[in-house]
Design a protein around this motif. Structure first.
Motif, mmCIF file in Angstrom:
data_model
loop_
_atom_site.group_PDB
_atom_site.id
_atom_site.type_symbol
_atom_site.label_atom_id
_atom_site.label_comp_id
_atom_site.label_asym_id
_atom_site.label_seq_id
_atom_site.Cartn_x
_atom_site.Cartn_y
_atom_site.Cartn_z
ATOM 1 N N ASN A 37 11.031 1.384 13.313
ATOM 2 C CA ASN A 37 10.160 0.670 12.617
ATOM 3 C C ASN A 37 9.887 1.372 11.250
ATOM 4 N N GLY A 38 8.909 0.654 10.499
ATOM 5 C CA GLY A 38 8.469 1.216 9.042
ATOM 6 C C GLY A 38 7.841 2.717 9.194
ATOM 7 N N SER A 39 7.131 2.506 9.910
ATOM 8 C CA SER A 39 6.120 3.900 10.129
ATOM 9 C C SER A 39 6.883 4.995 10.418
ATOM 10 N N ALA A 52 10.509 5.261 9.969
ATOM 11 C CA ALA A 52 11.246 5.114 8.947
ATOM 12 C C ALA A 52 10.729 6.215 7.737
ATOM 13 N N ASN A 53 9.365 6.116 7.563
ATOM 14 C CA ASN A 53 8.742 7.034 6.499
ATOM 15 C C ASN A 53 8.602 8.471 7.239
ATOM 16 N N GLU A 54 8.374 8.524 8.469
ATOM 17 C CA GLU A 54 8.046 9.824 9.212
ATOM 18 C C GLU A 54 9.244 10.542 8.907
ATOM 19 N N PHE A 97 0.337 2.144 1.355
ATOM 20 C CA PHE A 97 0.497 2.095 2.868
ATOM 21 C C PHE A 97 1.909 2.477 3.041
ATOM 22 N N HIS A 98 1.898 3.472 4.210
ATOM 23 C CA HIS A 98 3.284 3.904 4.728
ATOM 24 C C HIS A 98 3.508 3.638 6.164
ATOM 25 N N GLY A 99 2.271 3.237 6.826
ATOM 26 C CA GLY A 99 2.427 3.217 8.311
ATOM 27 C C GLY A 99 1.353 3.828 8.959
HETATM 28 C C1 LIG Z 1 4.893 -2.835 7.008
HETATM 29 C C2 LIG Z 1 4.877 -1.246 6.294
HETATM 30 C C3 LIG Z 1 4.984 -0.053 6.937
HETATM 31 C C4 LIG Z 1 4.946 0.043 8.433
HETATM 32 O O1 LIG Z 1 5.987 -0.521 9.267
HETATM 33 P P1 LIG Z 1 5.607 -0.887 10.588
HETATM 34 O O2 LIG Z 1 7.036 -1.268 11.184
HETATM 35 O O3 LIG Z 1 4.493 -1.639 10.850
HETATM 36 O O4 LIG Z 1 5.576 0.481 11.278
HETATM 37 C C5 LIG Z 1 5.457 0.963 6.004
HETATM 38 N N1 LIG Z 1 5.329 0.905 4.539
HETATM 39 C C6 LIG Z 1 5.262 -0.416 4.039
HETATM 40 C C7 LIG Z 1 5.453 -0.404 2.866
HETATM 41 C C8 LIG Z 1 5.115 -1.478 5.034
HETATM 42 O O5 LIG Z 1 4.995 -2.788 4.347
#
Ligand SMILES: *Cc1c(COP(=O)(O)O)cnc(C)c1O
Length: 436
Positions: free
Chosen positions: A124-126, A128-130, A157-159
């Protein structure tokens, strides 16, 4: 194309009783259950449409958090998933490999900024940043430099996992965790007025800290009410980072895959990031999956005769074949003339709507990048306050799912939205301005 509601569904309503059953065992995200005990059951989705338990239809004006950009339950992607599901469902990605992951890495490298060479999978996005943050920290560790500070934008916002939460500046709700965060220094997003002071701030942070990385959402900060800033200013920040050996991490989780009008927001910026995180539209709303890409130079710092320098990070579902096949079908669609034309058309419609609405006395400011459109109302609203919920309910009554962020109303609909459907969204916004 608008599909007809399945006539059998309303009769199932009584025995389903989803609203009541939901309350028994479920705990929803971002929800104070004492104030907001109700969740709306959605039983079906197709294209831009969501259908609730009672048969009411809604246009999904935010593509279910910017995921379903090709339309809900897109037929082309569905077929790809079905085929893949019958062929290979899941395999450990440590020590094994498979065609969908290989092919996806090839296709991603073709469309990513051309300094990107390696693809790492997560969920997930979180994460991916982690992964990006851990790659950056270990890059310095492996190359023998002690660097522990990360720079991030205020209000980014990064998760919601720990590393991602630490670098996120939207911290009103992070109180219980702040003592446990990694070391982060923040700078404001740049604009014409503050750019020189931002660059000065950046320089002084670099002087007194051992800065490992800079993480940023390029051009549009989604969760920060679609706040936008210019490529040129970001470029100046990135240049200083590069000069100081700071790993740059572009969080393209929201901006990726066409939303800004180019495949990635980073395509607008001269200085390319070392690391890019992607998720959301990557898998078109079908399954959770994420990717972190990086340069050959980052990857090379992990190559060694000692096992200890390897990147010891894995998720059970890393590179799940079904997720990869979805992403491949989605990327294929994104590159078709049909979808590129859709993106241009929606962009143009937003521009026309903006011209009509931006002088409205109830509108404070408007902004747009590609298919992302946002306007700020001339009233102050709490991010999760009562009035904000009233506006949300107002749109839902009209059959439009929009999710205001404080006093910001934004539209980020699936690329397949028609002009007629877009006008329904615009009309609802117009009507709201009359009401408030
Ligand atoms: C949604 C979002 C995240 C987190 O992604 P998840 O899949 O909810 O963990 C991280 N960064 C940005 C810019 C986002 O919009």
């Amino acid at each position: 194309m608008k599909i007809k509601f399945d006539k059998e569904l309303p009769s199932l309503k009584v025995e389903r009783d989803l609203k009541e059953r939901d309350k028994k065992h479920l705990w929803h995200p971002l929800t104070q259950h004492k104030i907001h005990p109700k969740a709306l059951p959605i039983v079906k989705a197709k294209g831009v449409w969501l259908f609730d338990e009672d048969g009411k239809e809604y246009i999904d004006g935010i593509a279910s958090w910017y995921t379903t950009m090709y339309g809900h339950c897109n037929e082309y992607i569905l077929q790809a998933v079905q085929t893949q599901m019958q062929q290979l469902d899941q395999i450990v990605f440590s020590g094994f490999t498979h065609e969908p992951a290989i092919k996806l890495s090839e296709e991603l490298i073709k469309i990513l900024p051309n300094n990107q060479e390696k693809i790492f999978f997560s969920d997930n996005g979180s994460t991916a940043n982690e992964v990006g943050i851990k790659m950056a920290l270990q890059y310095h560790f492996n190359t023998g430099e002690k660097r522990n500070t990360i720079i991030a934008f205020e209000d980014g916002f990064h998760g919601d996992t720990f590393g991602a939460m630490s670098v996120s500046g939207l911290s009103v709700y992070n109180g219980p965790f702040e003592d446990f965060f990694i070391d982060v220094q923040r700078i404001p997003t740049p604009n014409a007025e503050n750019i020189n002071s931002v660059l000065k701030q950046l320089q002084s942070i670099i002087e007194v800290n051992r800065v490992a990385a800079f993480i940023y959402e390029p051009l549009v900060q989604g969760a920060n009410a679609m706040h936008m800033f210019e490529a040129g200013y970001l470029d100046q920040i990135l240049k200083i980072c590069k000069e100081n050996g700071i790993i740059t991490i572009a969080d393209e989780v929201m901006t990726g895959f066409g939303k800004t009008g180019k495949t990635f927001a980073s395509d607008y910026i001269m200085t390319k990031p070392d690391i890019i995180s992607m998720s959301k539209a990557l898998t078109a709303g079908f399954v959770p999956m994420a990717v972190t890409s990086c340069t050959q130079e980052i990857y090379n710092a992990f190559l060694d005769d000692s096992v200890g320098k390897a990147f010891f990070h894995a998720h059970t579902y890393s590179a799940n074949p079904i997720g990869c096949s979805v992403a491949l079908a989605a990327i294929e669609l994104l590159q078709t003339k049909e979808f590129q034309d859709n993106i241009k058309r929606v962009t143009k419609s937003h521009q026309d709507f903006d011209a009509k609405i931006k002088g409205h006395p109830k509108v404070k400011t408007t902004r747009q990048k590609g298919v992302i459109y946002a306007l700020d109302l001339n009233i102050e609203l709490d991010r999760y306050g009562k009035k904000r919920y009233e506006i949300f309910e107002y749109f839902m009554q009209k059959g439009i799912f929009l999710r205001p962020l404080g006093s910001t109303i934004y539209i980020l609909a699936p690329y397949v939205i028609t002009e007629e459907q877009l006008n329904m969204v615009y009309d609802a916004v117009h009507d709201l301005l009359k009401k408030i």
